[in-house]
Design a protein around this motif. Structure first.
Motif, PDB file in Angstrom:
ATOM      1  N   THR A  68     -52.930  45.509  18.683  1.00  0.00           N
ATOM      2  CA  THR A  68     -53.000  44.053  18.755  1.00  0.00           C
ATOM      3  C   THR A  68     -51.584  43.487  18.695  1.00  0.00           C
ATOM      4  O   THR A  68     -50.760  43.947  17.902  1.00  0.00           O
ATOM      5  CB  THR A  68     -53.828  43.513  17.572  1.00  0.00           C
ATOM      6  OG1 THR A  68     -55.108  44.135  17.628  1.00  0.00           O
ATOM      7  CG2 THR A  68     -53.993  42.005  17.649  1.00  0.00           C
ATOM      8  N   LEU A  69     -51.313  42.514  19.557  1.00  0.00           N
ATOM      9  CA  LEU A  69     -49.980  41.936  19.628  1.00  0.00           C
ATOM     10  C   LEU A  69     -50.094  40.421  19.478  1.00  0.00           C
ATOM     11  O   LEU A  69     -50.879  39.780  20.177  1.00  0.00           O
ATOM     12  CB  LEU A  69     -49.358  42.291  20.987  1.00  0.00           C
ATOM     13  CG  LEU A  69     -47.887  41.955  21.208  1.00  0.00           C
ATOM     14  CD1 LEU A  69     -47.008  42.761  20.271  1.00  0.00           C
ATOM     15  CD2 LEU A  69     -47.497  42.260  22.652  1.00  0.00           C
ATOM     16  N   ILE A  76     -52.988  37.961  20.751  1.00  0.00           N
ATOM     17  CA  ILE A  76     -53.211  36.655  20.125  1.00  0.00           C
ATOM     18  C   ILE A  76     -52.041  35.761  20.494  1.00  0.00           C
ATOM     19  O   ILE A  76     -50.899  36.062  20.145  1.00  0.00           O
ATOM     20  CB  ILE A  76     -53.303  36.786  18.589  1.00  0.00           C
ATOM     21  CG1 ILE A  76     -54.474  37.697  18.205  1.00  0.00           C
ATOM     22  CG2 ILE A  76     -53.451  35.415  17.944  1.00  0.00           C
ATOM     23  CD1 ILE A  76     -54.493  38.081  16.742  1.00  0.00           C
ATOM     24  N   LEU A  77     -52.314  34.682  21.225  1.00  0.00           N
ATOM     25  CA  LEU A  77     -51.253  33.741  21.567  1.00  0.00           C
ATOM     26  C   LEU A  77     -51.127  32.718  20.438  1.00  0.00           C
ATOM     27  O   LEU A  77     -51.956  31.816  20.319  1.00  0.00           O
ATOM     28  CB  LEU A  77     -51.555  33.043  22.896  1.00  0.00           C
ATOM     29  CG  LEU A  77     -51.670  33.956  24.123  1.00  0.00           C
ATOM     30  CD1 LEU A  77     -52.090  33.156  25.347  1.00  0.00           C
ATOM     31  CD2 LEU A  77     -50.362  34.680  24.401  1.00  0.00           C
ATOM     32  N   GLU A 103     -56.496  41.591  33.385  1.00  0.00           N
ATOM     33  CA  GLU A 103     -57.769  41.014  32.915  1.00  0.00           C
ATOM     34  C   GLU A 103     -58.521  41.925  31.952  1.00  0.00           C
ATOM     35  O   GLU A 103     -59.437  41.478  31.260  1.00  0.00           O
ATOM     36  CB  GLU A 103     -58.655  40.647  34.108  1.00  0.00           C
ATOM     37  CG  GLU A 103     -58.107  39.441  34.860  1.00  0.00           C
ATOM     38  CD  GLU A 103     -59.125  38.856  35.833  1.00  0.00           C
ATOM     39  OE1 GLU A 103     -60.270  39.341  35.856  1.00  0.00           O
ATOM     40  OE2 GLU A 103     -58.750  37.915  36.550  1.00  0.00           O
ATOM     41  N   ASN A 104     -58.137  43.216  31.915  1.00  0.00           N
ATOM     42  CA  ASN A 104     -58.799  44.151  30.995  1.00  0.00           C
ATOM     43  C   ASN A 104     -58.418  43.890  29.542  1.00  0.00           C
ATOM     44  O   ASN A 104     -59.056  44.397  28.628  1.00  0.00           O
ATOM     45  CB  ASN A 104     -58.397  45.596  31.335  1.00  0.00           C
ATOM     46  CG  ASN A 104     -58.669  45.904  32.789  1.00  0.00           C
ATOM     47  OD1 ASN A 104     -59.661  45.421  33.354  1.00  0.00           O
ATOM     48  ND2 ASN A 104     -57.793  46.684  33.410  1.00  0.00           N
ATOM     49  N   ILE A 105     -57.324  43.153  29.381  1.00  0.00           N
ATOM     50  CA  ILE A 105     -56.843  42.914  28.016  1.00  0.00           C
ATOM     51  C   ILE A 105     -57.437  41.614  27.482  1.00  0.00           C
ATOM     52  O   ILE A 105     -57.487  40.600  28.175  1.00  0.00           O
ATOM     53  CB  ILE A 105     -55.296  42.870  27.993  1.00  0.00           C
ATOM     54  CG1 ILE A 105     -54.763  44.266  28.333  1.00  0.00           C
ATOM     55  CG2 ILE A 105     -54.773  42.403  26.644  1.00  0.00           C
ATOM     56  CD1 ILE A 105     -53.303  44.308  28.654  1.00  0.00           C
ATOM     57  N   ASN A 106     -57.899  41.704  26.244  1.00  0.00           N
ATOM     58  CA  ASN A 106     -58.502  40.552  25.572  1.00  0.00           C
ATOM     59  C   ASN A 106     -57.395  39.614  25.091  1.00  0.00           C
ATOM     60  O   ASN A 106     -56.603  39.987  24.233  1.00  0.00           O
ATOM     61  CB  ASN A 106     -59.336  41.090  24.401  1.00  0.00           C
ATOM     62  CG  ASN A 106     -60.030  40.004  23.643  1.00  0.00           C
ATOM     63  OD1 ASN A 106     -60.426  38.994  24.246  1.00  0.00           O
ATOM     64  ND2 ASN A 106     -60.176  40.195  22.347  1.00  0.00           N
ATOM     65  N   VAL A 107     -57.341  38.396  25.664  1.00  0.00           N
ATOM     66  CA  VAL A 107     -56.306  37.436  25.256  1.00  0.00           C
ATOM     67  C   VAL A 107     -56.964  36.259  24.548  1.00  0.00           C
ATOM     68  O   VAL A 107     -57.909  35.663  25.081  1.00  0.00           O
ATOM     69  CB  VAL A 107     -55.495  36.927  26.473  1.00  0.00           C
ATOM     70  CG1 VAL A 107     -54.458  35.907  26.019  1.00  0.00           C
ATOM     71  CG2 VAL A 107     -54.815  38.079  27.185  1.00  0.00           C
ATOM     72  N   GLU A 108     -56.495  35.957  23.354  1.00  0.00           N
ATOM     73  CA  GLU A 108     -57.052  34.827  22.593  1.00  0.00           C
ATOM     74  C   GLU A 108     -55.928  33.902  22.169  1.00  0.00           C
ATOM     75  O   GLU A 108     -54.783  34.331  22.009  1.00  0.00           O
ATOM     76  CB  GLU A 108     -57.753  35.340  21.332  1.00  0.00           C
ATOM     77  CG  GLU A 108     -59.014  36.128  21.626  1.00  0.00           C
ATOM     78  CD  GLU A 108     -59.564  36.821  20.390  1.00  0.00           C
ATOM     79  OE1 GLU A 108     -60.784  36.928  20.285  1.00  0.00           O
ATOM     80  OE2 GLU A 108     -58.764  37.256  19.538  1.00  0.00           O
ATOM     81  N   ARG A 109     -56.267  32.643  22.005  1.00  0.00           N
ATOM     82  CA  ARG A 109     -55.273  31.708  21.471  1.00  0.00           C
ATOM     83  C   ARG A 109     -55.733  31.280  20.075  1.00  0.00           C
ATOM     84  O   ARG A 109     -56.938  31.136  19.842  1.00  0.00           O
ATOM     85  CB  ARG A 109     -55.163  30.491  22.391  1.00  0.00           C
ATOM     86  CG  ARG A 109     -53.927  29.669  22.093  1.00  0.00           C
ATOM     87  CD  ARG A 109     -53.568  28.699  23.177  1.00  0.00           C
ATOM     88  NE  ARG A 109     -52.413  27.919  22.760  1.00  0.00           N
ATOM     89  CZ  ARG A 109     -52.025  26.783  23.299  1.00  0.00           C
ATOM     90  NH1 ARG A 109     -52.699  26.287  24.322  1.00  0.00           N
ATOM     91  NH2 ARG A 109     -50.972  26.132  22.847  1.00  0.00           N
ATOM     92  N   ILE A 110     -54.789  31.054  19.143  1.00  0.00           N
ATOM     93  CA  ILE A 110     -55.186  30.662  17.789  1.00  0.00           C
ATOM     94  C   ILE A 110     -55.949  29.334  17.828  1.00  0.00           C
ATOM     95  O   ILE A 110     -55.777  28.543  18.741  1.00  0.00           O
ATOM     96  CB  ILE A 110     -53.985  30.532  16.810  1.00  0.00           C
ATOM     97  CG1 ILE A 110     -52.855  29.709  17.431  1.00  0.00           C
ATOM     98  CG2 ILE A 110     -53.495  31.883  16.363  1.00  0.00           C
ATOM     99  CD1 ILE A 110     -51.864  29.201  16.400  1.00  0.00           C
TER     100      ILE A 110
END
Lengths: 198, 198
Positions: free
Chosen positions: A81-82, A140-141, A162-169
């Protein structure tokens, strides 16, 4: 009043600091005139020593080695996780909360075409490389909400596979906050981000 | 969080300044890490340059010559009036009011036998000599009200010839002050210092 140049030049540098106006800067300068000579020299040396600060090649945080302790931490690497932040101070704020146990990446700002800040001025190419090398699967953005911050998040979402799960706080009412005193944008975001409550 | 020594040492010096706590000191230190190297070196040089500040032999104020502009000002000398203050900052506060046009004398503190501060530690012998040399006929004691300040004023009154008019600045309600929020001592002083009002 006709004050010596020496005082004015120290005042000038103090007044460049956040939250320090001209009056406070002069008060602090006068305070320093009461220190002994040795203390002033030590303060000066401490300031110059900041020039020797190094940053981690990976994430951009302060580090005495080429790679910082955070980036070398096996437990953090294993989370895959980054957390992407704008600045060192944002990094420190998240770390202080002790809720996040993954890796970090400091962009060094947000995209701002009007100010000439494009992806190459930020650590975006390094971010994209790093996602591959460290086999990151969650991002996590933690970018602050603003027009530029939002644009930076959209840009990153496009660039990241698109395979990577990107979320924003999450955005909403801060703890201890009161609806009465909050701006309409925050309330709008808080309404958008409502969750089922059981 | 494990921060580099360089940051901690700059933080230490900032936190010695009035009104700067550890958090603000670190915020200011981090701000300085964003400056360029040259600015940090200039700030350091400005601090060291404070060591070359000189004080006026007469009154103790900052001066590039052995005697400052205030002490050399004929108009001020002609008033034969001397204002005695504790510190350079008190000197500056009175000068800012632009109400006083005489000479100044900085004591460098107030008498405090418990802390080992007697007349010799302050500029009291110089004051007494100066009263003779400059043929002073009026003295304004602009010493802050406190047990030590009051004792210093009494001591000076004893030491100064009775032919010289010695006055202490007035105490009472400050402008914009409100009786509701002032301490009893200030109100007591204000009642003592009442004046006929016509």
């Amino acid at each position: 009043m006709d004050l010596p140049e020496q005082l004015k030049s120290v005042q000038f540098f103090f007044s460049k600091l956040p939250g320090v106006g001209e009056k406070t800067a002069m008060r602090q300068t006068l305070q320093i005139t009461n220190w002994n000579e040795k203390e002033r020299v030590q303060f000066a040396e401490a300031l110059v020593a900041l020039n020797s600060l190094n940053n981690c090649e990976n994430c951009g945080f302060f580090s005495s080695n080429s790679v910082c302790n955070y980036c070398q931490d096996e437990h953090r690497i294993e989370t895959r996780t980054l957390c992407v932040v704008e600045s060192i101070t944002d990094f420190m704020a998240i770390d202080r909360s002790e809720q996040y146990k993954g890796l970090y990446h400091i962009l060094g700002g947000v995209l701002n075409p009007l100010m000439g800040i494009g992806p190459e001025e930020l650590k975006i190419p390094q971010l994209l490389k790093r996602i591959e090398i460290d086999k990151i699967s969650n991002i996590i953005l933690a970018i602050n909400p603003s027009v530029e911050g939002d644009a930076t998040c959209s840009y990153l979402r496009q660039k990241i596979s698109e395979n990577i799960n990107v979320e924003r706080i999450g955005f909403g009412i801060p703890m201890g906050g009161s609806l009465e005193y909050l701006d309409s944008l925050t309330i709008m975001k808080a309404l958008e981000n409502r969750k089922s409550f059981t």
